[in-house]
Design a protein around this motif. Structure first.
Motif, PDB file in Angstrom:
ATOM      1  N   LEU A 137       0.972  -1.235   0.142  1.00 22.66           N
ATOM      2  CA  LEU A 137      -0.077   0.103   0.077  1.00 22.66           C
ATOM      3  C   LEU A 137       0.797   1.271  -0.026  1.00 22.66           C
ATOM      4  O   LEU A 137       0.581   2.091  -0.757  1.00 22.66           O
ATOM      5  N   GLU A 138       1.854   1.235   0.923  1.00 23.02           N
ATOM      6  CA  GLU A 138       2.780   2.549   0.909  1.00 23.02           C
ATOM      7  C   GLU A 138       3.239   2.733  -0.480  1.00 23.02           C
ATOM      8  O   GLU A 138       3.348   4.003  -0.854  1.00 23.02           O
ATOM      9  N   TRP A 178       0.532   4.188  -2.810  1.00 19.73           N
ATOM     10  CA  TRP A 178       0.246   5.555  -2.575  1.00 19.73           C
ATOM     11  C   TRP A 178       1.302   6.546  -2.934  1.00 19.73           C
ATOM     12  O   TRP A 178       0.997   7.596  -3.405  1.00 19.73           O
ATOM     13  N   ARG A 179       2.416   5.975  -2.930  1.00 21.78           N
ATOM     14  CA  ARG A 179       3.674   6.968  -3.475  1.00 21.78           C
ATOM     15  C   ARG A 179       3.465   7.162  -5.158  1.00 21.78           C
ATOM     16  O   ARG A 179       3.466   8.063  -5.410  1.00 21.78           O
ATOM     17  N   GLN A 214       0.429   9.476  -5.791  1.00 20.05           N
ATOM     18  CA  GLN A 214       0.639  10.801  -5.462  1.00 20.05           C
ATOM     19  C   GLN A 214       1.531  11.470  -6.229  1.00 20.05           C
ATOM     20  O   GLN A 214       2.070  12.792  -5.918  1.00 20.05           O
TER      21      GLN A 214
END
Length: 141
Positions: free
Chosen positions: A132-133, A136-137, A140
């Protein structure tokens, strides 16, 4: 095994698009188009807006947004009222029926996704959570 960026990009793009399409297929009872639902979400998050502001947010031409708003108003999902200081401008706000539609659609989408996650083995869910991290990166950037 080494995964090249081009190969991973291709597969990741396809998987994300297919997952997003499948999630968007879960809809509330009004069976709105994606752009119509998106307008309701903007109004829920930001409050009353003009059709011009909605057109800018959706990156569409104002006449297209005027048609979308009219359809939503006919369905009782939004209300149109005169602008407080400019009589030429209309302000669009979410009705309680529209708010219910947003909530119902979110609940259906979450329930579908939760069902898919429940069907996974615990180690698969953990691997997905670990990614997930990174997702998200990318989102974004």
């Amino acid at each position: 095994m080494t995964v090249t960026a081009p190969a991973l990009a291709s597969e990741l793009r396809r998987a994300v698009i297919m997952a997003a399409r499948r999630i968007r297929a879960e809809r509330g009872s009004a069976d709105l188009t994606d752009p119509q639902y998106s307008v309701l979400v903007h109004l829920e998050k930001l409050g009353p807006l003009t059709p011009g502001q909605l057109a800018d947010l959706e990156r569409v031409q104002p006449p297209s947004m005027t048609r979308t708003v009219s359809c939503l108003a006919e369905a009782g999902l939004v209300a149109k009222s005169p602008h407080a200081t400019d009589g030429r401008v209309v302000v669009v706000s979410l009705t309680e029926t529209g708010r219910t539609e947003v909530s119902e659609t979110r609940q259906r989408r979450s329930a579908w996704l939760e069902g898919q996650l429940d069907a996974m083995a615990p180690d698969e869910r953990a691997r997905l959570a670990d990614s997930l991290e990174l997702l998200w990166r990318i989102a974004q950037a």
